[in-house]
Design a protein around this motif. Structure first.
Motif, PDB file in Angstrom:
ATOM      1  N   ARG A   1      -9.931  -1.166  -0.768  1.00 56.61           N
ATOM      2  CA  ARG A   1      -9.001  -1.610   0.268  1.00 56.61           C
ATOM      3  C   ARG A   1      -8.290  -2.861  -0.208  1.00 56.61           C
ATOM      4  NH1 ARG A   1      -9.364   0.924   4.841  1.00 56.61           N
ATOM      5  NH2 ARG A   1     -11.175   2.182   5.282  1.00 56.61           N
TER       6      ARG A   1
ATOM      7  N   VAL B   1      -6.862   2.681  -1.140  1.00 59.16           N
ATOM      8  CA  VAL B   1      -5.885   3.039  -2.165  1.00 59.16           C
ATOM      9  C   VAL B   1      -6.592   3.275  -3.486  1.00 59.16           C
ATOM     10  CG1 VAL B   1      -4.030   1.721  -1.071  1.00 59.16           C
ATOM     11  CG2 VAL B   1      -5.400   0.668  -2.853  1.00 59.16           C
TER      12      VAL B   1
ATOM     13  N   PRO C   1       0.827  -1.217   0.000  1.00 57.47           N
ATOM     14  CA  PRO C   1       0.000   0.000   0.000  1.00 57.47           C
ATOM     15  C   PRO C   1       0.856   1.259   0.000  1.00 57.47           C
ATOM     16  CG  PRO C   1       0.064  -0.953   2.188  1.00 57.47           C
ATOM     17  CD  PRO C   1       0.834  -1.882   1.285  1.00 57.47           C
TER      18      PRO C   1
ATOM     19  N   VAL D   1      -2.611   6.659  -1.570  1.00 57.90           N
ATOM     20  CA  VAL D   1      -2.906   5.897  -0.359  1.00 57.90           C
ATOM     21  C   VAL D   1      -3.529   6.885   0.622  1.00 57.90           C
ATOM     22  CG1 VAL D   1      -1.962   4.522   1.530  1.00 57.90           C
ATOM     23  CG2 VAL D   1      -0.944   4.363  -0.764  1.00 57.90           C
TER      24      VAL D   1
END
Length: 132
Positions: free
Chosen positions: A128, A106, A3, A100
């Motif tokens: 997510r 994201v 992420p 992010v």
């Protein structure tokens, strides 16, 4: 996929797309436009052969999204169809994290290319990431 902005996920999503897949998609979707199943119609209207539904390409691309977001983590997915996808094409999708957020969600850019590296679909998605 990590992420963090710039993280990438690349995945083969279709190897040798078949005419049977096009017909099966037509039946499932109810989209029986002759461009997708009638060779003569497609060629008399300026194409080399029949070609895949854009939404079939979008669905196949979705396999990479499910791999990254899981079956329930995807919140948004949109795409533009750039080039026809032909029977026999092999498609690869690359996802690139572009944002992010503090809540853990994201955003990604989506690029699907054929076996020559030609982009056939470009889009965005958000959600997510699935737990690794």
């Amino acid at each position: 996929m990590r992420p963090e902005v710039g993280a990438r996920h690349r995945q083969l999503v279709a190897e040798g797309l078949t005419r049977t897949q096009l017909v099966a998609y037509a039946g499932a979707s109810g989209d029986f436009h002759p461009f997708h199943h009638d060779e003569i119609y497609a060629t008399t209207h300026g194409f080399d052969q029949l070609f895949a539904h854009g939404m079939l390409t979008m669905g196949i691309t979705g396999e990479a999204l499910v791999a990254v977001f899981g079956p329930e983590g995807l919140d948004r997915y949109g795409a533009d169809f750039l080039k026809p996808v032909w029977p026999g094409d092999t498609l690869t999708t690359e996802l690139v994290v572009t944002a992010v957020h503090a809540d853990g969600s994201v955003e990604v850019d989506i690029f699907t290319t054929d076996q020559q590296g030609t982009q056939v679909l470009r889009g965005t998605a958000a959600g997510r990431l699935a737990a690794e």
